[in-house]
Each structure stands twice: as structure tokens, then as C-alpha cells.
Design an enzyme around this catalytic site. Structure first.
Site, short mmCIF file in Angstrom:
data_model
loop_
_atom_site.label_atom_id
_atom_site.label_comp_id
_atom_site.label_asym_id
_atom_site.label_seq_id
_atom_site.Cartn_x
_atom_site.Cartn_y
_atom_site.Cartn_z
N HIS A 55 -15.29 -5.63 -25.75
CA HIS A 55 -14.20 -4.66 -25.90
C HIS A 55 -14.73 -3.29 -25.50
O HIS A 55 -15.58 -2.72 -26.18
CB HIS A 55 -13.69 -4.63 -27.34
CG HIS A 55 -12.71 -3.52 -27.60
ND1 HIS A 55 -11.56 -3.35 -26.85
CD2 HIS A 55 -12.70 -2.50 -28.51
CE1 HIS A 55 -10.90 -2.30 -27.29
NE2 HIS A 55 -11.58 -1.76 -28.29
N ASP A 62 -7.64 -4.18 -30.83
CA ASP A 62 -8.12 -3.00 -31.55
C ASP A 62 -7.04 -2.00 -31.95
O ASP A 62 -7.28 -1.19 -32.84
CB ASP A 62 -9.18 -2.29 -30.71
CG ASP A 62 -10.07 -1.38 -31.55
OD1 ASP A 62 -10.16 -1.60 -32.77
OD2 ASP A 62 -10.69 -0.45 -31.00
#
Length: 1466
Positions: free
Chosen positions: A49, A173
């Protein structure tokens, strides 16, 4: 023509084929390992990420700079991953952030690029989501969300083709998830969505009930089109505990040498098996997902993959010992596909995932407002970007590359740690700088565009450049200060003419000339003291000019300012009662500056205010060690008390009144003020607020709100928008999907407000519009509060590492923004807040210039007004994107932005002509309708099917022609509304079990069914016998072409029957019985061999009995036209014609369907190449055919009892189809067919039919959609026009030079110039005495009107009218006298009934005439006629446009345009 209802339409318009894409062989779902159906399958998903900015800037993250802040280097991650994938073909990896991958890709050699393409084509490297970033979902506007996804999708499509097209959303996220965002993903063609964060109570309940995966019904308007399989990941997005193998993780690696003392395989395998079983207890299938990775991991990818290889090896080896765990490399797409194949039914959800809390005191609602200035700058930058794209496209400057810096900057700022305000201050500065640099690049494009649009002589470019004044919000525009003259050019980016009030800060007095040279009124208003005191303001301007402008749709006006002298009539009072009032509204203040009430004068709606003003919450100063000590910070909003404090006990009010604007300037203290303005014709109240510098000398963080307290009893309910589009109902202290525990009274009830919030009661609604994203709520009944600005002193310990303490000029940051207040009834509010909100975020773009020219010279040199549209598009249509991709290729997104049932008029679907957007470009010659991301044709979208526990299926009926018609080509089915002679009832009944069902008893008549079977077509017999006589008859094409049941009854399984009509889907033309007979006769006369002709197998309807079989009653009564017979005729005709029209849509959408082959290079362009022609079919052919059939049926039934029909074969006049092989040249055949259609439409001279055509209501029931698709609108293509038809504005469909010999198969009479031959007009004037006598008798017996009898018997209407009057005068005479004299006296009158098939004429004469209903397709034996059929004269369009005869015999002419006048909303 296109039609939408709360939908997106995204199309690519081009003069060439679209960019070819690589077909997907061995990638996507085809490359998936679905595991073992008898085991627990663990999908290992390696991933990283990579935030495109957070603690470091995007550049620092990519290059690995400043690792003292955070160790992260994305370029090294990608290098390492590619090397590891090459080592083992079983390995998989997924990637999301294209902003990083694009940078990395541009640095690679061809060798590396080829390797990466191989990984993609083999499914080893998969792109998920595919946006430029992983965008925030709370603070983002839907326009910018779509743009950032499209930016990444375009790169992937161009570089990798179909194999790289993302199918899954990956929002692991972001801090809460919006319903509109999920709907957008569905309309991009995504099959599912996974995210890592959900409310702690929500996850607890879902884990217990195994509902971590569900069907998200993401739109209240789009139904199944918006459904998305959504999953909450088990470990956020990290690896299971103790299984992180990254370079910076401390977990133990797999040590598998049994000779070593640290050998740990058994314990690591056991730990993994325990983790797998624990996770399986929370999920409902035998498939689970394990995300192996986290933030900026895999910089040493080999370390990850080597340990995962070993882990899988040893875990799977335990299957021999009875383990049921099967572990393998996978991707999110493959995991989703496995879920799809698990044959499971899922729970569903219709609300969203806001607000998000990770513990009882940790509500992530502060970021809804954090960095309010950046949020406002982002929204304004989007405005500049969209205008720049439009100017580039309409000026045809082809400078798309120059807009990329702003596009990329906007893509980065959508990141969930950017516009959200949760980044470090230095990173926020970097985002703002990127936007500023992008705008500078955009200004260059704007200047290039105006250099082509402004000069009257394009060879002379403007000498004075255009520039932006970006600080006019604080009344500063330094370049124009002190100038003797300057210009202001305003570009209107909407598709509607708008009125706007403009503020220009000045140091002198000026007169203003509009685009026509007239001096316009302007108020010379003093700039308020709070504005002049804003830190950093450098302007010497003390006044501003306020004036009203009317701007053309998609165009500009230029206003010329020149010095003047004189005094201004402005009234100013201080600390007195103040009343602002115009025609629509009245706003009252007391002498203390308190807002007392707002009254809607037109509707007599009053909203009193108990209080209105600024308040502040004290930020909780916790140390974050436990939940109860959670501090308020960048992410978290947590006030010390639920009762906010007023910023001041006193306030002052200055009341300013001019002709254009009236305003109350209310100052609370040195750092809070508001200016409430009411403009001369405004239906809303503008509130401009100013907050800052927020004082923190008392060491207390403050969070500032603007609160509106009214007496509206909203009973705990309020409404907020989702990303600026759909609106959701909120209920205080309540969650729809779990039992909410009330802990935080305020922050637990805060929601993101991107564009609007309202409260209401049955008769009143109070709406507040915002100019940026803010947090808001209704904490008490009657109250709306919006958080404007935050300054906290503590970090909330969620990663950013610093509080929200923005400063500028050595003090706290000042933020200024606007609210707009609307007082309306709930039923009419949408009309105002929808339109006003769209115009607020797509405001006119103002550019200034300093020409050294007098106005006289300027007006002779430059164009002062210009518009791309001749006429506005409908009010409920918004042009979302208009972008030039190449010289003759454009991307267009158009949306219908009213929701279902919001407004009685504008919530309905609406039809528009796409060609109107290209008036200045030429003729559209190619269209491909795309998904919302623009990376796939809509027709290629084939989403996975899901089933809910309620047995609802997400399957869309693709390629259901009815669905295509209803959702993509919507128009009014009820064509026969009020006419001159009759009212045809509505036959469309959505309550029935099928889309087009007819009541069987009405269809067959009042007699018993069995008595009628033998008189009707044989194929319906099986559908009627031995079945429910009361069940409706399904005449839809879906039923008749798929051999599906014809009988629809409630709650029972239908028995399959034969189709009602033998319609084939590969034949474009249509015929009536007369045309077919004539055509066959001509073939026989020409001694053609038709034994093998495709017409031979035509499924003919019977030509007997004399009266059409569905006419069951006597025709002797005078008023039979209004009986139930008419109802049945109209219903059946409409059903059959609608079937045929849907078939045409299918043929046009799939012209190569019979070839059963597709080439990858043409798949994009072949889908809707003839969309314009399809729309002609929808809007023109159906109306012509329906009316033609109706006229013939009415004529027959009215005279059937007394006058024998001239030809038995004409009874019924049902639609027929010609079987014909599809020509290899598909494009040419489609053009040829549409040429036939267009000519048939353009030869329409029946005035009653014209009236039908002109009065079609384009609206129909609304269905909400977001496709780029999802996805429009404009007025109907049918206009009352006395001149040449403009239904088809493209070039000749028949290529010049093609002769009749070349077109033998089509039987079209073509001249040497390539145009069709037109029959001689003189033949249309001929009639016989016998026919005249019959016509007179029919009229005198009241069986037919003069108009109908004239049309039926082929007699000039005026001649017939004359003879009828003569008979009435000479009532005693029963014989026909002076027939020749009457005919001679009226011989100059032309019988223009070219569009309907002639009735009542002798067969011999019929053979001499050209088929009026078959203009485009004539038998070859008629090729001796040499007039050009392709030249449609005025006489063939309007009855009062004849150039030979002055006395037209129609029943009226002209008429005003029926288009509704759209109300302008300010």
C-alpha cells in the site's frame, strides 16, 4: 438521441476507430486458481500500500528520500517485485497506485516493459482499482473521483490492454466508505470492492454472524446496476499476526532446515492453520483471503516471496495428515471470482459506512473539515480543469498534454491523505503547489483557445493575454488595479444559459459594457473591513463592482471596463434593523445582527431562526493511551463538551443596499464574520463566512461551526449528500445495520457534507449548500451545523504525527467560504438545490485581460460572445466531461443529476441530441458508449452475478433489448396522447409481469377466445388454448424472439409456447403488406428468380378475412373511432412496432452478430458506430410506423361496414420483415438502411402525423444510473419545422458513384450521382372519379372525416371538401354532378400524403406509382424514374411549404415549439 434518468452517459466520439486493446487470454478470471471445493481455500494476496503523499511528498516516497521520516522508496519496491515474479511463475502480485507505477514505467527499458506485459497477460501481475491514487471517500466530489480513476484506467488500457483492466475496488485505507463511491465503481464495470476499515461495532457484529461480505446496493436510483459484492478484510490490510516477512518486520521467517536448532516449521505451520481457521469462523464460504503486505512493503520482495513459498509448501503438506487447509497465491479478483462460484446467497446493505470509529471515543469525523482551505482550493481547481478541457475541445487546439499537469495534480489530491487533510503540513503545501503549477499550465491552454475563439479574424491573435485573478475571494486582483480599461471574459461551463452575479475589486469607478456594447448596471459596494484586514492581502481596492451577467450555454461573454465619473446610489446603515428583499425572498435582521427569519414570498413559507452564528467546540486534549483519552486531531473530532460556545456575545451589523445586491455584513469578533447577500433575482440567500486566525493563546484547540437554529421539527432526521450526488437520510444516534451504542453525542452524529444538507417537515425544507466538503449534522431538532475550520493542539496518534495547526503570515490561517440557503417546500426543493449545487461547483471561469484598445477598436477586433450550442440542453442534464483526445476524437460524459421522485418534471428521463454538442465541430460519424472510467465499451461489460438471501439476483438482462431501450434509449412509450379526433388509451402497465403486456380479452375482443383463434395468426394459437384467459399476453421482443413464455400469470411457472411473431434479428428493413405485394409483383414481372430469394421464407400474416382479425365489433356506428376497438388497435400496433424498433436497436448494436466473430481491433468501434441512426429509429421510425398503422386501421374499421376494402391484402397492415443476408460491408449496410429510414421520415406530409411527431413527450419513467453509463438528455429530435428536415445531418449514406447495378441486392434506385431517384410528382395528383364518389359518400355518411377520406381514397382534400359542401347545398340531388369541372377547378392543389401508404386507389394505378411507404427500397423494375429521392424538399416536410401550389389542403400549419421553458436558478 440519447436518454438518461439519474445516470451517467460516457461516450467516445470519433472519426476513427478507438485505440485497440489486447484480448484477455490467460488473464483475469481465466487465470484464477479456484482451489479445492472440499477444503478451506486460503487465498494469499501479496500487496503493498503506497500512499501518494502523507508523511512525505509523492516525490520523496517514490525516490526513497528523507527516510528519517519514514523508510519508503516505491521505485525499489517495483524493481524488487518484478524480479521476484520472474523467478517463479506461480507467484502473484497486485498493485493499485498508478501515479507511482506510471513514473516507474516511464523509466523502464523495452526489455523490462515486455516482461511486465507478460506478467500482466499471464495474470501474475494484477492491477486493482487502477486509479491514480486510492482516493478518499468522504471529502471528494464525484467528478474528481471519476477523473482520477479514468486517468489511471487510460494508462493501463493504452499500455497493457484488456488484461490490465481492473475489475475490483481496493479501498483498504480510507476512513469510511461512501455509497456513491461504490455506485461509481459498479458503473465502471467493477464486480466487487474490498476495504480494510469499518466501524468497530459493525465489524464485531458481522464477524459473529459471518456477514463480513455482503451485497452493497449502492444506489437508490440505479437498482441492480449499482450492486457490488463488498468485503471487509480480516486484518485491516496487513498480514495475519506473526506472518509479516518484510524487511522491517520482526516476525520469524520460515526456518526449514531440520538440522538447525531454530527449526520452526511445525510451529509456524500450526500458527498459520490456527489463523486460517479463526478467520474462517468470520466468513461464510470455504474461501478466505489473507493480505500479505502493508504500507510501502516489498522493498525486498524476495524476502516476502521466499518465506511465502515455504509456508505454502509446508501448510499444504499437512493435507496428507488430514488438514483441510489449501493455501495458494491469489489476487483480489481471483478471490472474488471464487466467492462468485461458491453458489452462496449474501446479505445486503443500502446505507453507507459513515461515520467510522475504531473505538468508542475514536470517531474519524474531524477530517471531514481538516485543512478547509485545501478542500476549497481542490474544488476550485477542478472547476478550472473542466473549463480548460472544454475550451481546448471547442477551440480544437488539441493541447491535451498541456492539461496533464493539472489532471495529475488533481488525481494526487484525491488521495485519502490529501484532500482529507490528514497529511503533514509540508505535504499539504506540496499538494497546493502542484495544483498551482497545474493551473499555470492550464492558463496557457486557455490563452491558446481564446486566441482562436476571440479574434474576429483568426489570423490576428490577441495581443493582450488572458489571466486569472485567483484571489478575488478576498477582493484582490492586482493586475487590474489603477488601469483605465480592462476586459473580463466569463466562460460558462454548463449546458444552460445562466445568470450570475460577478464581483470585481477595483480602485476606480468604471462603466461596464456587455457583449452587445450596452452599458450595464453595476453596484459600487464598499469592501468590508474583515476582508481588508485578512493577513497577506496586498490590494489597495476598497470597493467592488457587483453586476449581473447572462452567459450563454457552453460559451463566453466579454465585458469591457472603462473609467467613468459619478456617484453611486448605495444605502448604508449600521446597527439598525435590516431587511433584504427581492421578488422571491425576504430576510430580516434585528439591530443586533441576529438573523430573525427568511420568508419565501412566492409560496408564503417562513422559517424563523432562534439563533444563527458561529460557535466553537473545545478540542479534547488527550494523550491517546486509552480510548477515553483519545485526543481530537487531524482524523478524530472529539469535543470536550457537546455544548459549543458562541464565539462572541456581541455582533455588529452593516446593511448595504444597491440595485443589484443587498447585503448584511455581520462581524462577531476579529476572527469571525459573515456577509449575507440577497441578489436582485435570486431564489437563495448567500452566506459568505470568514474564520481565522483562530486564537489559541488560551492553549485550547478550537473547532469552529456555523449553526442555523430554526423551528423546523425534523424529528431527529436530516439529509446529507454522498460525494455531491445522491442524498442519504441520517437519523441521530442510529445506524441502520447494527445496534449503535451512543458514546460521543456530537462526533458520532457527524457526516461528510460534500455539497448539501437539509432538514424538513411536511411543508417546509431548509437546505444549506456548501462550496467545499465539510462535516455537518443536526445535533438538535431544527438545527443544522457545519464545521468550517479547525485548529487543534494535539496529535490524535493515528500516524500523521502533528496536530492541525495551520498558519500563514505568522498567525493562524484564515479561511473563507460560502453557504447558500434555500427555503422551499420539500416537493419543490430539489429543483433549486440540484441546479444551484451544480452551478456552484461548475462556476463560470473569469479571465481578465488588459487590451490597449478603445471599446470601438476592441469590438471591431474581437468577438465578444460565443456559444457552442444553438439551444440549451434540458435543465436536468449536466455536461460532466468534454475533452478532446485527438484531432477528431472526444470523450464526453453527460449526466442526469436529479434523483428518482425528487421532482415531478425533472426526475423523469429526458432525451437529447448529442449532435448539438458538436455544432461547431461537424457531423459525428462514430460513437462508442463506454463505462464510466472510459476503458471499456458498455456492450463488453459483463459483470458477475450475485444473489441475495432474499433470492434477488444482480443479473442485468444483457443484452435485453427492453433493458437497452428503457435504460439507454428511454423515450415515451405512450405516443398516442390527445389528438384532434380521439384519445388513445395508455397500454403500458408496469404492474404486469412483463414490460409490454396486453390484456388478452381486450386484444381478442369481447367474443370467446376459441371463436377467434382460427381468424388470427397461427403462431398465437398455442399461446391461448388451454391457458388462463385472464393472464396478460406478453408481446415483448424479449418474449417473442427467445421462445420464452407468452403468457404471464402471477406466481406460477409458464409453459413455453411458440413465438407470437417469427421475427429474425439480422434483417434491418421493415415492410407493410402492400409494399411486399408490390415488390413481389415487380419481381414476377421482371421474371426474377425468387425461388431462392430471401423473401421466400417470410412468415406472412394472413391476407384474409376482409376485416382485420382483431376488429371484432361492428363499424356502422358514427363514433366507433372512440370505442374499445380503437384501444385494441392502438395497443396491438404499438406493441408490434415497438418490438420491431427494439429489433432495430439490436441489429445496430450487434451488426456482426450472425458472423459469430469479433476482432480485437474493431470491437470498440463496432458497438455503436451507428448510434445516431439507432436514435433516428427510436424517435422517428417508430412514430411514423405507429401513426401509419393507426391511420390505416382507423380508415378500414370506419368504412368496413359500408365500403368494401380495395385489397384484401391490406387488411391489418402489420409490420413485416425481409430476410436478407448481412452484407460483408456492415458499415455500408447500416448506412443504407438508415438512408431508407430517413427518406421515409422526410417524406411525411400528413399534417396529423406531423402533429404527433412534434408533440411527443420525451419523458418516461426514471431509472437511476451511474454508468458512464453509468452514466442524459435533450429535447426530442422532432421539431415543428417548415423547412428542410434535419433529422440526419451527416453526409449522404449512399456513396457517390455507386450505380443501381452495384446495389442490385438492396433494390434501391440509384442515379449516376449516387443519389436515389425520386418519382415524378405529377403521379401523386391523379385520382379517379369513382374514388372521389366513394370519398364523398364516406364523408356524407359520417363514416370518415374529409381529411381521412382524402388520404384513404387518394383524392385531394380541398377537392373533396368542395364536393362535400356542394352536396350539402344541393341536398336533393343524389347523383354526382360537375365532377370534371370541380376537379379542374381544384387541379392546382397537390395531394401530399407521401408518408402513408395509399389506400382506395385502383391496383392498376398503384402499379404506376412509387410506393409511398417504401421510398428507400424500390424494386429494380422502377429504376426508370429519374428524380432524386435523396433531395428532400420543403414540400415533403411541411404542408405549407409547397412551391407549386398555393392552396395547401392540410388541416392547419405552423405551431409554436412545444419545448418547456427551463427556469433559471441563481
Amino acid at each position: 438521441m440519447y436518454s438518461l434518468s439519474f445516470a451517467f452517459l460516457f461516450i467516445l466520439i470519433s472519426v476513427c476507430n478507438t485505440v485497440p486493446t489486447k484480448s484477455s487470454n490467460g488473464c483475469g478470471y481465466d487465470a484464477c486458481n479456484l482451489g479445492d471445493p472440499n477444503k478451506l481455500n486460503v487465498h494469499i494476496v501479496p500487496h503493498t500500500h503506497d500512499d501518494v503523499g502523507w508523511l512525505k511528498t509523492v516525490d520523496q516516497y517514490y525516490y526513497g528520500a528523507r527516510n528519517n521520516i519514514q523508510h519508503a522508496g516505491v521505485q525499489y519496491i517495483l524493481d524488487s517485485v518484478m524480479h521476484s515474479l520472474e523467478e517463479n511463475p506461480d507467484r502473484r502480485f497486485m498493485y493499485v497506485e498508478i501515479a507511482f507505477f506510471w513514473r516507474w514505467w516511464n523509466e523502464q527499458t523495452d526489455e523490462m516493459r515486455n516482461k511486465v506485459k507478460q506478467f500482466v497477460n499471464e495474470g501474475r501481475l494484477e492491477f486493482i482499482s487502477g486509479g491514480w491514487c486510492m482516493n478518499d471517500e468522504a471529502s471528494t466530489h464525484y467528478n474528481s473521483i471519476i477523473d482520477q480513476f479514468s486517468l489511471g484506467a487510460e494508462f493501463l488500457r493504452d499500455q497493457f490492454g484488456e488484461c490490465a483492466r481492473p475489475k475490483i475496488g481496493w479501498q483498504i485505507d480510507p476512513f469510511g466508505h461512501s455509497r456513491e463511491h461504490a455506485s461509481i465503481l459498479a458503473q465502471m464495470g467493477f464486480d466487487g470492492l474490498f476495504f480494510g476499515r469499518a466501524d468497530y461495532e459493525d465489524i464485531t457484529q458481522r464477524s459473529k454472524t459471518k456477514n463480513m461480505e455482503l451485497i452493497w446496493k449502492a444506489s437508490a436510483n440505479l437498482d441492480r446496476q449499482s450492486w457490488l459484492l463488498t468485503g471487509v478484510l480480516p486484518n485491516g490490510y496487513s498480514a495475519p499476526g506473526s506472518f509479516c516477512f518484510d524487511l522491517f518486520c520482526d516476525d520469524q521467517p520460515i526456518m526449514d532446515d531440520p538440522h538447525l536448532h531454530d527449526y520452526n516449521v511445525p510451529e509456524r505451520v500450526k500458527a498459520f492453520l490456527d489463523a486460517a481457521h479463526n478467520e474462517a469462523n468470520q466468513y461464510s464460504t470455504n474461501h478466505i483471503i489473507m493480505t500479505m503486505g502493508s504500507d510501502f512493503q516489498y522493498e525486498s520482495a524476495n524476502q516476502w516471496f521466499k518465506n511465502m513459498d515455504k509456508l505454502m509448501k509446508y501448510v499444504n503438506a499437512q493435507q496428507t495428515n488430514g488438514s483441510n487447509v489449501n493455501v495458494f497465491y491469489s489476487t483480489p479478483s481471483c478471490y472474488l471470482y471464487a466467492l462468485n462460484k461458491a453458489n452462496h446467497s449474501w446479505t445486503s446493505k443500502t446505507d453507507d459506512f459513515f461515520p467510522y470509529a475504531h473505538h468508542p471515543h475514536g470517531f474519524w469525523t474531524g477530517y471531514f473539515t481538516s485543512r478547509a482551505a485545501l478542500k476549497g482550493y481542490e474544488r476550485r481547481s477542478n472547476n478550472v480543469l473542466q473549463v480548460t478541457r472544454q475550451l481546448n475541445a471547442f477551440a480544437k487546439t488539441n493541447l491535451r498534454n498541456s492539461t496533464f499537469p493539472l489532471s495529475e495534480a488533481m488525481g494526487l489530491v484525491q488521495h485519502h491523505d490529501a484532500v482529507s487533510g490528514t497529511e503533514k503540513q509540508e505535504v499539504a503545501f506540496d499538494y497546493a503547489q502542484r495544483l498551482a503549477d497545474g493551473i499555470d499550465s492550464a492558463v496557457d491552454v486557455i490563452n491558446r483557445a481564446y486566441s482562436k475563439l476571440l479574434p474576429l479574424d483568426e489570423k490576428i491573435p490577441p495581443k493582450a493575454p488572458q489571466f486569472l485573478c485567483q484571489l478575488t475571494n478576498i477582493s484582490e486582483c492586482l493586475p487590474i488595479e489603477g488601469k483605465n480599461q480592462f476586459t473580463l471574459t466569463l466562460w460558462n461551463p454548463t449546458v444552460h444559459t445562466i445568470s450570475q452575479h460577478i464581483h470585481v475589486p477595483v480602485t476606480k469607478k468604471y462603466s461596464i459594457r456587455d457583449s452587445t456594447g450596452h452599458v450595464i448596471s453595476a453596484d459600487f459596494i464598499p469592501i468590508s473591513e474583515p476582508t481588508k484586514n485578512i493577513p497577506g492581502r496586498k490590494s489597495f481596492a476598497t470597493n467592488q463592482l457587483v453586476f449581473k451577467v447572462i452567459l450563454p450555454a457552453l460559451g463566453f461573454n466579454t465585458y469591457y471596463f472603462e473609467l467613468k465619473t459619478g456617484n453611486e446610489d448605495i444605502s448604508i446603515t449600521q446597527n439598525e434593523e435590516c431587511i433584504l428583499q427581492n421578488e422571491y425572498l425576504r430576510v430580516e435582521f434585528d439591530d443586533q445582527g441576529n438573523l430573525l427569519k427568511i420568508k419565501n414570498l412566492k409560496k408564503n413559507i417562513v422559517v424563523p431562526f432562534t439563533s444563527q452564528g458561529f460557535y466553537w467546540y473545545s478540542s479534547f486534549p488527550g494523550n491517546n493511551s486509552q480510548s477515553e483519552f483519545q485526543a481530537s486531531g487531524a482524523y478524530i473530532f472529539r469535543p470536550i463538551s457537546s455544548d459549543p460556545q458562541p464565539v462572541s456575545d456581541k455582533r455588529t451589523i452593516t446593511c448595504i443596499k444597491g440595485e443589484i445586491v443587498q447585503k448584511a455584513v455581520i462581524v462577531f469578533n476579529k476572527w469571525t464574520s459573515q456577509e449575507i447577500s440577497l441578489y436582485d433575482d435570486s431564489k437563495g440567500v448567500e452566506v459568505e463566512w470568514t474564520v481565522g486566525p483562530i486564537p489559541i493563546c488560551d492553549k485550547v484547540g478550537k473547532e469552529i461551526i456555523l449553526r442555523y437554529d430554526t423551528d423546523i421539527e425534523n424529528q431527529g432526521k436530516f439529509y446529507t449528500d454522498s460525494n455531491g450526488r445522491e442524498v442519504l437520510e441520517r437519523i441521530r444516534d442510529y445506524r441502520p445495520t447494527w445496534n449503535y451504542t451512543k458514546v460521543e453525542d456530537v462526533s458520532g452524529n457527524y457526516y461528510p457534507v460534500n455539497s448539501r444538507i437539509w432538514i424538513k417537515e411536511p411543508n417546509r425544507q431548509f437546505t444549506v449548500l456548501t462550496d467545499r466538503s465539510e462535516g455537518g449534522s443536526s445535533i438538535h431538532d431544527g438545527s443544522i451545523e457545519l464545521m468550517l475550520h479547525r485548529r487543534t493542539l494535539y496529535d490524535d496518534a493515528l500516524g500523521v504525527g502533528e496536530p492541525i495547526n495551520e498558519t500563514a503570515y505568522d498567525q493562524g490561517l484564515v479561511v473563507r467560504g460560502k453557504h447558500f440557503l434555500i427555503i422551499e417546500s420539500p416537493s419543490s426543493s430539489a429543483l433549486y438545490h440540484r441546479v444551484a449545487s451544480q452551478r456552484l461547483y461548475m462556476r463560470p471561469l473569469a479571465t481578465y485581460s488588459l487590451p490597449q484598445l478603445s471599446y470601438a477598436d476592441y469590438s471591431e477586433t474581437y468577438r465578444q460572445t460565443w456559444s457552442a450550442l444553438v439551444k440549451d440542453l434540458p435543465l436536468n442534464i449536466h455536461l460532466l466531461t468534454f475533452e478532446q483526445l485527438d484531432t477528431n476524437q472526444y470523450l464526453v460524459r453527460i449526466e442526469h443529476y436529479f434523483e428518482l421522485n425528487e421532482d415531478t418534471t425533472y426526475s423523469n428521463s429526458v432525451t437529447f441530441d448529442l449532435q448539438k454538442l458538436f455544432q461547431t465541430h461537424g457531423i459525428i460519424n462514430g460513437i462508442v458508449e463506454l463505462t464510466l472510467a472510459g476503458n471499456m465499451p458498455v456492450n463488453d461489460m459483463n459483470r458477475l452475478e450475485w444473489t441475495t438471501i432474499d433470492k434477488e439476483s444482480s443479473k442485468m438482462d444483457k443484452p435485453s433489448l427492453e433493458t437497452i431501450s428503457k435504460n439507454h434509449f428511454e423515450f415515451d412509450v405512450n405516443l398516442f396522447n390527445q389528438t384532434d379526433d380521439e384519445q388513445i388509451p395508455n397500454d403500458f402497465n408496469p404492474e404486469q409481469g412483463c414490460l409490454f403486456c396486453i390484456n388478452r380479452q381486450e386484444y381478442l375482443g369481447s367474443k370467446k377466445i376459441n371463436n377467434r383463434i382460427n381468424e388470427h395468426h397461427h403462431s398465437i394459437k398455442e399461446a391461448i388454448v388451454n391457458d388462463d384467459e385472464n393472464a396478460p399476453l406478453d408481446l415483448s421482443l424479449k418474449s417473442t424472439t427467445n421462445n420464452s413464455p407468452l403468457i404471464t400469470s402471477n406466481n406460477r411457472t409458464n409453459v413455453k409456447h411458440r413465438p407470437l411473431f417469427d421475427i429474425k434479428s439480422d434483417i434491418p428493413p421493415m415492410y407493410g403488406q402492400e409494399e411486399f405485394d408490390r415488390f413481389m409483383s415487380d419481381m414476377i414481372a421482371s421474371q426474377l428468380d425468387f425461388s431462392s430469394h430471401p423473401y421466400l421464407n417470410m412468415n406472412l400474416f394472413p391476407t384474409s378475412p376482409t376485416i382485420p382479425v382483431h376488429h371484432t365489433q361492428s363499424y356502422k356506428k358514427k363514433n366507433s373511432s372512440s370505442s374499445s376497438q380503437d384501444t385494441r388497435i392502438a395497443q396491438l400496433a404499438k406493441q408490434m412496432a415497438y418490438e420491431r424498433m427494439l429489433q432495430e436497436i439490436d441489429y445496430q448494436r450487434h451488426p456482426s452478430i450472425t458472423k459469430k466473430s469479433k476482432t480485437s481491433t474493431n470491437s470498440s468501434s463496432s458497438i455503436l458506430t451507428e448510434s445516431i441512426h439507432v436514435n433516428h429509429i427510436l424517435n422517428d421510425v417508430m412514430m411514423r410506423i405507429l401513426h401509419e398503422m393507426y391511420e390505416k386501421q382507423q380508415q378500414q374499421q370506419q368504412i368496413a361496414a359500408s365500403i368494401p376494402p380495395p385489397r384484401a391484402s391490406r387488411k391489418g397492415e402489420l409490420l413485416f420483415v425481409k430476410k436478407q443476408n448481412v452484407n460483408n460491408d456492415e458499415q455500408y449496410n447500416a448506412n443504407l438502411f438508415n438512408h431508407f429510414i430517413n427518406n421515409n421520415n422526410n417524406t411525411n406530409n400528413n399534417k396529423k402525423q406531423n402533429k404527433h411527431n412534434n408533440k411527443v413527450n420525451p419523458s418516461s419513467s426514471s431509472s437511476s444510473s451511474t454508468s458512464s453509463a453509468s452514466l442524459t438528455s435533450s429535447s426530442s429530435i422532432h421539431k415543428k419545422n417548415k423547412h428542410k428536415s434535419k433529422l440526419n445531418q451527416s453526409t449522404n449514406y449512399i456513396p457517390k458513384g455507386r450505380s443501381a447495378e452495384i446495389l442490385n441486392n438492396a433494390k434501391v434506385v440509384i442515379g449516376t450521382d449516387g443519389k436515389q431517384i425520386r418519382p415524378k410528382r405529377g403521379q401523386y395528383r391523379r385520382y379517379e372519379s369513382e374514388q372521389l364518389a366513394k370519398a364523398v359518400a364516406a364523408v356524407l355518411s359520417n363514416e370518415m372525416s374529409v381529411h381521412k377520406a382524402g388520404s384513404y381514397f387518394g383524392v385531394p382534400h380541398s377537392t373533396l371538401e368542395y364536393k362535400v359542401k356542394e352536396r350539402n347545398i344541393k341536398a336533393s340531388s343524389s347523383t354526382t354532378k360537375n365532377k370534371n369541372e370541380s376537379t379542374s377547378s381544384m387541379s392546382s392543389i397537390n395531394n401530399k400524403d407521401n408518408n402513408s401508404i395509399s389506400h382506395g386507389e385502383n391496383d392498376d394505378e398503384d402499379d404506376d406509382k412509387s410506393s409511398k411507404g417504401l421510398v428507400g427500397f424500390l424494386p429494380e423494375s422502377n429504376s426508370s424514374t429519374n428524380n432524386n429521392l435523396n433531395e428532400i424538399d420543403d414540400e415533403n416536410i411541411s404542408n405549407d411549404g409547397d412551391d407549386d401550389d398555393d392552396n395547401d389542403d392540410d388541416d392547419g400549419g405552423g405551431g409554436d415549439d412545444d419545448d418547456d421553458l427551463e427556469e433559471s436558478i441563481n
